[in-house]
Design a protein around this motif. Structure first.
Motif, PDB file in Angstrom:
ATOM      1  N   HIS A   1      -0.536   6.900   5.921  1.00  0.00           N
ATOM      2  CA  HIS A   1      -0.429   8.341   6.108  1.00  0.00           C
ATOM      3  C   HIS A   1       0.843   8.857   5.447  1.00  0.00           C
ATOM      4  O   HIS A   1       1.855   8.158   5.383  1.00  0.00           O
ATOM      5  N   ALA A   2       0.786  10.088   4.956  1.00  0.00           N
ATOM      6  CA  ALA A   2       1.997  10.774   4.517  1.00  0.00           C
ATOM      7  C   ALA A   2       2.803  11.186   5.742  1.00  0.00           C
ATOM      8  O   ALA A   2       2.352  11.055   6.883  1.00  0.00           O
ATOM      9  N   ALA A   3       4.001  11.698   5.505  1.00  0.00           N
ATOM     10  CA  ALA A   3       4.883  12.057   6.614  1.00  0.00           C
ATOM     11  C   ALA A   3       4.315  13.183   7.466  1.00  0.00           C
ATOM     12  O   ALA A   3       4.717  13.353   8.615  1.00  0.00           O
ATOM     13  N   ASP A   4       3.369  13.971   6.912  1.00  0.00           N
ATOM     14  CA  ASP A   4       2.735  15.029   7.693  1.00  0.00           C
ATOM     15  C   ASP A   4       1.427  14.575   8.324  1.00  0.00           C
ATOM     16  O   ASP A   4       0.649  15.384   8.806  1.00  0.00           O
ATOM     17  N   ALA A   5       1.186  13.252   8.317  1.00  0.00           N
ATOM     18  CA  ALA A   5       0.030  12.615   8.977  1.00  0.00           C
ATOM     19  C   ALA A   5      -1.230  12.612   8.139  1.00  0.00           C
ATOM     20  O   ALA A   5      -2.223  12.016   8.537  1.00  0.00           O
ATOM     21  N   ARG A   6      -1.229  13.199   6.956  1.00  0.00           N
ATOM     22  CA  ARG A   6      -2.425  13.147   6.119  1.00  0.00           C
ATOM     23  C   ARG A   6      -2.675  11.733   5.625  1.00  0.00           C
ATOM     24  O   ARG A   6      -1.753  11.015   5.257  1.00  0.00           O
ATOM     25  N   VAL A   7      -3.931  11.323   5.594  1.00  0.00           N
ATOM     26  CA  VAL A   7      -4.304  10.006   5.089  1.00  0.00           C
ATOM     27  C   VAL A   7      -4.210  10.024   3.566  1.00  0.00           C
ATOM     28  O   VAL A   7      -4.823  10.860   2.905  1.00  0.00           O
ATOM     29  N   ILE A   8      -3.437   9.092   2.998  1.00  0.00           N
ATOM     30  CA  ILE A   8      -3.288   9.035   1.545  1.00  0.00           C
ATOM     31  C   ILE A   8      -3.755   7.708   0.954  1.00  0.00           C
ATOM     32  O   ILE A   8      -3.818   7.565  -0.258  1.00  0.00           O
ATOM     33  N   PHE A   9      -4.076   6.730   1.821  1.00  0.00           N
ATOM     34  CA  PHE A   9      -4.611   5.468   1.307  1.00  0.00           C
ATOM     35  C   PHE A   9      -5.282   4.712   2.446  1.00  0.00           C
ATOM     36  O   PHE A   9      -4.844   4.784   3.591  1.00  0.00           O
ATOM     37  N   LEU A  10      -6.363   4.005   2.133  1.00  0.00           N
ATOM     38  CA  LEU A  10      -6.957   3.059   3.063  1.00  0.00           C
ATOM     39  C   LEU A  10      -7.651   1.978   2.266  1.00  0.00           C
ATOM     40  O   LEU A  10      -8.140   2.219   1.163  1.00  0.00           O
TER      41      LEU A  10
ATOM     42  N   VAL B   1      -1.748   9.076  -3.628  1.00  0.00           N
ATOM     43  CA  VAL B   1      -2.394   7.767  -3.608  1.00  0.00           C
ATOM     44  C   VAL B   1      -1.835   6.895  -4.720  1.00  0.00           C
ATOM     45  O   VAL B   1      -1.558   5.709  -4.529  1.00  0.00           O
ATOM     46  N   ALA B   2      -1.624   7.475  -5.889  1.00  0.00           N
ATOM     47  CA  ALA B   2      -1.051   6.697  -6.988  1.00  0.00           C
ATOM     48  C   ALA B   2       0.328   6.207  -6.641  1.00  0.00           C
ATOM     49  O   ALA B   2       0.718   5.081  -6.975  1.00  0.00           O
ATOM     50  N   MET B   3       1.105   7.033  -5.923  1.00  0.00           N
ATOM     51  CA  MET B   3       2.442   6.601  -5.514  1.00  0.00           C
ATOM     52  C   MET B   3       2.358   5.419  -4.575  1.00  0.00           C
ATOM     53  O   MET B   3       3.092   4.455  -4.705  1.00  0.00           O
ATOM     54  N   VAL B   4       1.453   5.471  -3.592  1.00  0.00           N
ATOM     55  CA  VAL B   4       1.291   4.357  -2.660  1.00  0.00           C
ATOM     56  C   VAL B   4       0.872   3.115  -3.404  1.00  0.00           C
ATOM     57  O   VAL B   4       1.379   2.024  -3.195  1.00  0.00           O
ATOM     58  N   GLN B   5      -0.087   3.248  -4.341  1.00  0.00           N
ATOM     59  CA  GLN B   5      -0.578   2.094  -5.066  1.00  0.00           C
ATOM     60  C   GLN B   5       0.519   1.483  -5.928  1.00  0.00           C
ATOM     61  O   GLN B   5       0.512   0.285  -6.191  1.00  0.00           O
ATOM     62  N   GLY B   6       1.471   2.296  -6.359  1.00  0.00           N
ATOM     63  CA  GLY B   6       2.549   1.738  -7.153  1.00  0.00           C
ATOM     64  C   GLY B   6       3.510   0.927  -6.328  1.00  0.00           C
ATOM     65  O   GLY B   6       4.242   0.111  -6.852  1.00  0.00           O
TER      66      GLY B   6
ATOM     67  N   ASP C   1     -14.149  10.825   2.816  1.00  0.00           N
ATOM     68  CA  ASP C   1     -14.029  11.518   4.091  1.00  0.00           C
ATOM     69  C   ASP C   1     -12.644  11.339   4.706  1.00  0.00           C
ATOM     70  O   ASP C   1     -12.135  12.233   5.384  1.00  0.00           O
ATOM     71  N   MET C   2     -12.042  10.152   4.496  1.00  0.00           N
ATOM     72  CA  MET C   2     -10.770   9.853   5.159  1.00  0.00           C
ATOM     73  C   MET C   2      -9.576  10.489   4.463  1.00  0.00           C
ATOM     74  O   MET C   2      -8.656  10.986   5.110  1.00  0.00           O
ATOM     75  N   LEU C   3      -9.562  10.460   3.113  1.00  0.00           N
ATOM     76  CA  LEU C   3      -8.371  10.899   2.396  1.00  0.00           C
ATOM     77  C   LEU C   3      -8.083  12.379   2.671  1.00  0.00           C
ATOM     78  O   LEU C   3      -8.944  13.237   2.519  1.00  0.00           O
ATOM     79  N   GLY C   4      -6.885  12.652   3.088  1.00  0.00           N
ATOM     80  CA  GLY C   4      -6.468  14.009   3.406  1.00  0.00           C
ATOM     81  C   GLY C   4      -6.820  14.454   4.805  1.00  0.00           C
ATOM     82  O   GLY C   4      -6.535  15.585   5.182  1.00  0.00           O
ATOM     83  N   ALA C   5      -7.451  13.561   5.610  1.00  0.00           N
ATOM     84  CA  ALA C   5      -7.916  13.954   6.931  1.00  0.00           C
ATOM     85  C   ALA C   5      -6.763  14.245   7.877  1.00  0.00           C
ATOM     86  O   ALA C   5      -5.699  13.656   7.769  1.00  0.00           O
TER      87      ALA C   5
END
Length: 457
Positions: free
Chosen positions: A46-55, A24-29, A69-73
């Motif tokens: 989403h990350a490349a493996d489909a995990r949610v990393i930011f919304l 998440v910190a990487m996305v925010q940067g 609930d969403m992060l990492g889903a």
């Protein structure tokens, strides 16, 4: 309001681990979080493996689910199902995020419906998904943007039966309405149609000509073609995004959707009704995501992946028109010494100064990219070896005069070595040119640095 809608990926209860925090910190940067939070559309990364990393917050509101609930889903909520506009159920591999992961291609403006246990009816969203690649071309993230179009779907159904009643429905949906009498040429519009473009209702004219005048000149032919295709029966509906000029001179992106609502006894169209939605904020986000996918984050020039793609296109153009093409490879002399002595922040400033200096001296048709580290490349279309060497020498002298301010009022100067190569055979590729220019660059370094060296491919 759209509630608890997973939009292609991927929702389950999970705890936020340290690894997700780092992502998440990487996305925010990288992303402009202030812009994302202000958008009236939901954004899920989403990350490349489909995990949610930011919304963003809007996504949480639309989904009815907390960030925790969403992060990492990694899946939809139990019992949820997705369908397309025709009512066909989607399999998990057809969810937007999974389609982007499998195809590496963007998905724009897909209307999806969600059916949830215990809730009557279908909630609809307009969904776009875009891949983001790292400088090596590997899939890094998938950005999903979406907004609630349930009201729009309902009004489309009403439009077929009660065009007059639709006018009142749209007033509360922040949508512009236009109702065109094809026989008389008169176009009735609602107040939102006018205010969307900065005008009062009294200031607008009720003609097709005024609409056409507002449409961006580059989009006008395409917009008319879409409408005429519906009138001629070649297309069932008119659905198009294009730019319209605001009263202040700027352009707004408009989503225009319409259909023929009346025909005469011979089947000829006599009335067409449509709606306008301002989608400028979403388009700006899409453009920013696309820009980041093709540019180097530090210098703002093209990254290696995009440079190579443009280079291949320039090679093909040179072959087709039998024109000249040259390439420069630039390398900062003793760059490691600069980093070791002054720190990496000064080294970064040197690279930005190099990029700014080259940009100021190059033509708009030249292609400038960072290949990695302190190494840059410039494609010079319609330029032979001798002329390219002159350009290289001008750049070398220009950059030798550049100054990078540091603490204490001092400045850092730097020099570059430049290798020059030109296309000499139709069989040459972008890799051939780069390899030759790299050998020329090595020769310039070996000869003492701060100089230009040329080689033929």
């Amino acid at each position: 309001m759209l509630r608890s809608f997973g939009v292609g990926a991927i929702v389950s209860s999970t705890s936020l681990g340290a690894g997700i925090c780092r992502e998440v910190a990487m996305v925010q940067g990288v992303q402009d979080l202030e812009l994302l939070q202000k958008l009236h559309v939901g954004v899920v990364v989403h990350a490349a493996d489909a995990r949610v990393i930011f919304l963003n917050d809007r996504a949480c509101d639309l989904l009815g689910i907390s960030k925790r609930d969403m992060l990492g889903a990694l899946d939809l909520m139990p019992g949820w199902s997705l369908q397309d506009e025709k009512g066909h159920w989607l399999s998990p591999e057809d969810y937007p995020v999974n389609r982007v992961i499998s195809t590496r291609l963007p998905l724009a403006e897909q209307v999806l419906g969600v059916v949830r246990p215990g809730i009557e009816g279908v909630a609809w969203a307009m969904v776009s998904a875009f891949p983001v690649f790292d400088p090596r071309g590997a899939l890094e993230k998938i950005v999903i943007s979406f907004y609630d179009v349930s009201q729009l779907k309902r009004t489309e159904a009403v439009l077929k039966e009660r065009a007059e009643q639709l006018r009142f429905v749209l007033e509360g949906a922040d949508l512009g309405l236009w109702d065109w009498s094809i026989l008389t040429g008169e176009v009735m519009r609602n107040e939102r149609w006018a205010t969307m473009l900065g005008y009062t209702y009294e200031e607008i004219e009720h003609t097709t000509m005024q609409w056409s005048d507002f449409v961006h000149p580059d989009d006008r032919e395409r917009a008319w073609a879409s409408i005429n295709a519906v009138l001629a029966g070649r297309a069932p509906t008119h659905k198009l995004e294009y730019r319209m000029q605001h009263k202040d001179g700027s352009y707004r992106w408009i989503l225009d959707q319409a259909n023929v609502t009346q025909r005469d006894e011979q089947g000829r169209p006599t009335r067409m009704c449509g709606i306008h939605a301002d989608v400028t904020e979403r388009k700006l986000l899409e453009e920013e995501v696309a820009r980041q996918a093709r540019t180097d984050y530090l210098t703002g020039v093209f990254n290696r992946r995009h440079f190579m793609a443009l280079g291949g296109a320039e090679i093909e153009r040179a072959r087709r028109y039998v024109s000249e093409l040259s390439i420069l490879m630039l390398d900062v002399d003793a760059f490691k010494r600069i980093n070791d002595r002054y720190g990496h922040h000064v080294g970064d400033a040197v690279l930005r100064k190099l990029a700014d200096g080259c940009h100021s001296a190059l033509r708009s048709l030249d292609v400038f990219g960072r290949l990695g580290g302190e190494e840059f490349a410039i494609l010079l279309p319609e330029t032979g070896l001798a002329a390219a060497a002159e350009v290289a020498e001008r750049l070398r002298l220009l950059l030798a005069e550049a100054q990078v301010p540091i603490e204490g009022g001092q400045v850092v100067r730097f020099t570059v070595s430049i290798g020059v190569a030109s296309m000499s055979s139709p069989e040459d590729s972008i890799d051939t040119l780069l390899n030759t220019a790299d050998r020329a660059l090595y020769a310039a370094k070996h000869a003492g640095r701060n100089r230009v060296h040329t080689l033929s491919s």
